[in-house]
Structure formats: structure tokens, C-alpha cells
Write a protein that holds these residues in place. Structure first.
Motif, PDB file in Angstrom:
ATOM      1  N   PRO A 282       0.548  -0.861   0.344  1.00 20.40           N
ATOM      2  CA  PRO A 282      -0.282   0.337  -0.183  1.00 20.40           C
ATOM      3  C   PRO A 282       0.788   1.008   0.077  1.00 20.40           C
ATOM      4  O   PRO A 282       1.986   1.522   0.237  1.00 20.40           O
ATOM      5  N   LEU A 283       0.064   2.300  -0.388  1.00 20.10           N
ATOM      6  CA  LEU A 283       1.079   3.449  -0.429  1.00 20.10           C
ATOM      7  C   LEU A 283       1.320   3.837   1.252  1.00 20.10           C
ATOM      8  O   LEU A 283       2.695   4.744   1.039  1.00 20.10           O
ATOM      9  N   SER A 284       1.010   3.839   1.727  1.00 20.19           N
ATOM     10  CA  SER A 284       1.728   3.796   3.471  1.00 20.19           C
ATOM     11  C   SER A 284       2.821   3.366   3.688  1.00 20.19           C
ATOM     12  O   SER A 284       3.878   3.664   4.237  1.00 20.19           O
ATOM     13  N   ALA A 285       2.666   1.877   3.461  1.00 19.13           N
ATOM     14  CA  ALA A 285       3.861   1.624   3.159  1.00 19.13           C
ATOM     15  C   ALA A 285       4.967   1.615   2.520  1.00 19.13           C
ATOM     16  O   ALA A 285       6.764   2.067   3.053  1.00 19.13           O
ATOM     17  N   VAL A 286       5.112   2.480   1.617  1.00 19.98           N
ATOM     18  CA  VAL A 286       5.961   2.536  -0.406  1.00 19.98           C
ATOM     19  C   VAL A 286       6.793   3.992   0.392  1.00 19.98           C
ATOM     20  O   VAL A 286       7.570   4.379   1.041  1.00 19.98           O
ATOM     21  N   ALA A 287       5.098   4.519   1.364  1.00 18.07           N
ATOM     22  CA  ALA A 287       6.140   6.130   1.715  1.00 18.07           C
ATOM     23  C   ALA A 287       6.468   5.396   2.806  1.00 18.07           C
ATOM     24  O   ALA A 287       7.594   6.066   3.501  1.00 18.07           O
ATOM     25  N   PHE A 288       6.687   4.669   3.819  1.00 19.04           N
ATOM     26  CA  PHE A 288       7.184   4.614   5.360  1.00 19.04           C
ATOM     27  C   PHE A 288       9.046   3.964   4.773  1.00 19.04           C
ATOM     28  O   PHE A 288       9.325   4.787   5.428  1.00 19.04           O
ATOM     29  N   LEU A 289       8.111   3.546   4.105  1.00 14.94           N
ATOM     30  CA  LEU A 289       9.937   2.765   3.720  1.00 14.94           C
ATOM     31  C   LEU A 289      11.080   3.742   2.989  1.00 14.94           C
ATOM     32  O   LEU A 289      11.827   4.128   3.339  1.00 14.94           O
ATOM     33  N   GLN A 294      14.892   7.614   3.412  1.00 14.89           N
ATOM     34  CA  GLN A 294      16.173   8.839   2.808  1.00 14.89           C
ATOM     35  C   GLN A 294      16.469   8.898   3.938  1.00 14.89           C
ATOM     36  O   GLN A 294      17.165  10.165   4.614  1.00 14.89           O
ATOM     37  N   GLN A 295      15.933   8.681   5.490  1.00 13.50           N
ATOM     38  CA  GLN A 295      16.978   9.241   6.636  1.00 13.50           C
ATOM     39  C   GLN A 295      18.024   8.035   6.912  1.00 13.50           C
ATOM     40  O   GLN A 295      19.325   8.921   7.562  1.00 13.50           O
ATOM     41  N   GLU A 296      18.119   7.451   6.649  1.00 11.04           N
ATOM     42  CA  GLU A 296      19.645   6.249   6.333  1.00 11.04           C
ATOM     43  C   GLU A 296      20.795   7.383   4.704  1.00 11.04           C
ATOM     44  O   GLU A 296      21.727   7.870   5.174  1.00 11.04           O
ATOM     45  N   HIS A 297      19.952   8.481   4.071  1.00 10.46           N
ATOM     46  CA  HIS A 297      20.711   8.641   2.901  1.00 10.46           C
ATOM     47  C   HIS A 297      21.385  10.234   4.139  1.00 10.46           C
ATOM     48  O   HIS A 297      22.455  10.026   3.773  1.00 10.46           O
ATOM     49  N   GLU A 298      20.647  10.667   4.393  1.00  9.13           N
ATOM     50  CA  GLU A 298      20.469  12.122   5.423  1.00  9.13           C
ATOM     51  C   GLU A 298      22.173  11.477   6.324  1.00  9.13           C
ATOM     52  O   GLU A 298      23.222  12.507   6.314  1.00  9.13           O
ATOM     53  N   LYS A 299      21.749  10.706   7.200  1.00  9.50           N
ATOM     54  CA  LYS A 299      22.556   9.614   7.777  1.00  9.50           C
ATOM     55  C   LYS A 299      23.992   9.733   7.477  1.00  9.50           C
ATOM     56  O   LYS A 299      25.115   9.557   8.056  1.00  9.50           O
ATOM     57  N   GLY A 300      24.019   8.939   6.533  1.00 10.50           N
ATOM     58  CA  GLY A 300      25.160   9.135   5.198  1.00 10.50           C
ATOM     59  C   GLY A 300      25.918  10.178   4.992  1.00 10.50           C
ATOM     60  O   GLY A 300      26.929  10.099   5.647  1.00 10.50           O
ATOM     61  N   GLU A 301      25.523  11.243   4.427  1.00 14.48           N
ATOM     62  CA  GLU A 301      25.749  12.640   4.336  1.00 14.48           C
ATOM     63  C   GLU A 301      26.539  13.102   6.234  1.00 14.48           C
ATOM     64  O   GLU A 301      28.031  14.152   5.326  1.00 14.48           O
ATOM     65  N   GLN A 302      25.873  12.740   6.493  1.00 11.33           N
ATOM     66  CA  GLN A 302      26.994  13.648   8.162  1.00 11.33           C
ATOM     67  C   GLN A 302      27.787  13.232   8.483  1.00 11.33           C
ATOM     68  O   GLN A 302      28.355  13.457   9.148  1.00 11.33           O
ATOM     69  N   ALA A 303      28.072  11.552   8.031  1.00 10.38           N
ATOM     70  CA  ALA A 303      28.470  11.115   8.611  1.00 10.38           C
ATOM     71  C   ALA A 303      30.253  11.546   8.187  1.00 10.38           C
ATOM     72  O   ALA A 303      30.424  11.833   7.192  1.00 10.38           O
TER      73      ALA A 303
END
Length: 303
Positions: A282-289, A294-303
Motif C-alpha cells: 500500500p502507498l502508506s508502506a511505500v511512503a514509510f520505506l 531518506q533518513q539513512e541517506h541523510e545519516k550517511g551524508e552527515q557521517a
């Protein structure tokens, strides 16, 4: 021809029977049969050979299958890409999460997601990987988040986040306050560990084996079935352990335990999302994943 028919054909081919496909798609078996017949009429050729025991793909069906699979995947990717622009998503999101993810990693991330999508209600069950897989197969969960890859013919497995285990020692321990220590030195101390077979234990033992160290050489004085129990034992001075920093943030802040690096050794691990191949999320699950990535990508950029 429409996408719905291709999705049904792909599911029948994957499941190997009309009845199994009908159950996975929440359709009646006659409805599945009718859609396959419509697709065959459209192409003017037989796609499946029916028998009393199972179905087999015809030459035309084998040709169509990879195209149908790409169509299903393209729709999933399209939903994922466009969900970032859809702020009015709503519905009930049901997911399963293994222990470390469900108790320590996700709770901090659910608040911002809930504020971004206030009309999505989240129901999360914290359980082991086998239980998560069972509930997904029974269509009781949309997807699951687990700590180690699995291999199942009906499951799609995708990496979503990374984590790293660290050496955790009690306050006042000989190793506390030291920036880095040698692995040989660490091996001399008693350990308190999660039970054998846990994701945390598997990652730790796998990295030791890469260093040609037999995990059975460790002085394991206690094995416990939960991260909370391990933390309590370490705080009490029973031994040292390997845990995710996300699971000991509170204890670190209070000075009850200390985190120590081991020279030349990293205990990195990947977290995975799993869901049924035959069912579109469902779109809700797609949005959550998408949010987790996105959170993981931003964490990688900050590392």
C-alpha cells in the motif's frame, strides 16, 4: 490488456496454481481464471498449460513473464517515487519489526513520520523474524523489518538501513574511558551475550570468524533472551557485551555504561525490509520505506 491482468498472470506464474494466486491476491479463483483468459484472448495465444496438479508456462508465457515482472516492479517503484509528493496519505500501516529495530531504532523515527503523515495510523508488532514472515504470508502484516537477510521464494528482501555493534562495558570497568582497545585484550574479559541465533549474536560471531577467531573461545558467562536483560547484566558488572549504540543511548547518557571501539574491527550490519512478491505494498508502506531510506541517506551524508 491492463496492468491488473499482468499482475495476476505474474502471480499465477510465481505461485504455480490459480488457487494459490487467488488467495494471495484476495480474489476468487474464477475471477483469476477469467483475467488470464482475457489476457490470452488479447495476445491470441495460450500462456499457461493447465493440468490437474499444476500449471506450466507455455513458450509465449515464458516470454511474457519477465515483462510482467518488470511491469509489477515499475509500478512499485513509481508508487515509491510519487509518494514523496503525496502528503494526504491515510490508512492503517501494519508492520513487524525484530527486537532491536522495533524497541530501539524505529521508535525515535516514528514521531517525525507521524507528523509528516498524520492520517496514517501505524501498528507495529515486535517479534522474531520467523513470526514476522509467518504473519506476512498470512496477509496480517504489510511488511517487516529484520536484522539479517532471509531466503524465501515468496518474499522480496530489500536493504533499508545500516547499523553497527559496539563494545559496551559497565561504568568503572578496566576498559571504560579508553578510546580504542585491541581485540586480544577484549577476549580476556567475561561476556554477557544475546542467545545463539539472534541477529546481534550472528553479526558479532561472523566478524570474529573473518578475523580467524573462534567465537567459542569467548568467555561467555551468561546468555540472555533480550537486549534489556543483557544491558541490566552489564550494568551490574556481570560482563561486557556487543550491542547497537541505539539500544544503550539512555544508559550512555546516564554514565551507566561506556562504549569502546576495537582496533581494526567493525561490526556493521544491514537491516532489511521484507514483503510478499505477489502483493503490491500500500502507498502508506511505500511512503514509510521511502522515509527510512531518506533518513539513512541523510545519516550517511552527515557521517
Amino acid at each position: 490488456m491492463n496492468f491488473h491482468q499482468l499482475h495476476i498472470f505474474y502471480t499465477v506464474a510465481e505461485k504455480g496454481s490459480f488457487s494459490a494466486a487467488a488467495q494471495a491476491l484476495h480474489m476468487t479463483q474464477p475471477a483469476v481464471t477469467m483475467q488470464i483468459q482475457s489476457l490470452e484472448d488479447y495476445f491470441g495465444t495460450r500462456l499457461l498449460h493447465r493440468s490437474t496438479k499444476k500449471i506450466e508456462l507455455s513458450e509465449a508465457g515464458r516470454t511474457l513473464l519477465p515483462h510482467a515482472k518488470r511491469s509489477v516492479e515499475l509500478v512499485r517503484q513509481t508508487d515509491e517515487a510519487m509518494s514523496a509528493f503525496t502528503q494526504k496519505l491515510q490508512g492503517r500501516l501494519q508492520l513487524g519489526a525484530s527486537l532491536t529495530i522495533g524497541e530501539y531504532v524505529l521508535p525515535r523515527m516514528l514521531g517525525p513520520f507521524a507528523r509528516q503523515y498524520p492520517d496514517i495510523s501505524i501498528v507495529m508488532k515486535v517479534m522474531n523474524t520467523t513470526q514476522i514472515m509467518d504473519e506476512i504470508l498470512k496477509h496480517q502484516l504489510n511488511f517487516g523489518l529484520i536484522e539479517a537477510p532471509i531466503h524465501h521464494p515468496d518474499m522480496t528482501v530489500e536493504p533499508v538501513m545500516q547499523d553497527e555493534l559496539k563494545l559496551i562495558v559497565p561504568a568503572g570497568h578496566d576498559l571504560a574511558g579508553r578510546g580504542k582497545v585491541n581485540l586480544e585484550e577484549v577476549m580476556n574479559y567475561p561476556f554477557v551475550l544475546r542467545e545463539e541465533g539472534s541477529g546481534t549474536r550472528q553479526v558479532m560471531e561472523g566478524q570474529l570468524q573473518k578475523k580467524k577467531i573462534d567465537p567459542s573461545d569467548m568467555n561467555v558467562v551468561m546468555e540472555l533472551g533480550s537486549t534489556g536483560a543483557v544491558k541490566s547484566a552489564v550494568e551490574a558488572g556481570v560482563g561486557i557485551t556487543m550491542l547497537s549504540p541505539s539500544s544503550v543511548q539512555h544508559e550512555l547518557a546516564l554514565g551507566l555504561v561506556h562504549m569502546v571501539d576495537i582496533r581494526g574491527l567493525e561490526f556493521k550490519r544491514q537491516f532489511y525490509a521484507i514483503h510478499l512478491k505477489s502483493s503490491l505494498l500500500p502507498l502508506s508502506a511505500v511512503a514509510f520505506l521511502g522515509y527510512l531510506r531518506q533518513q539513512e541517506h541523510e545519516k550517511g551524508e552527515q557521517a
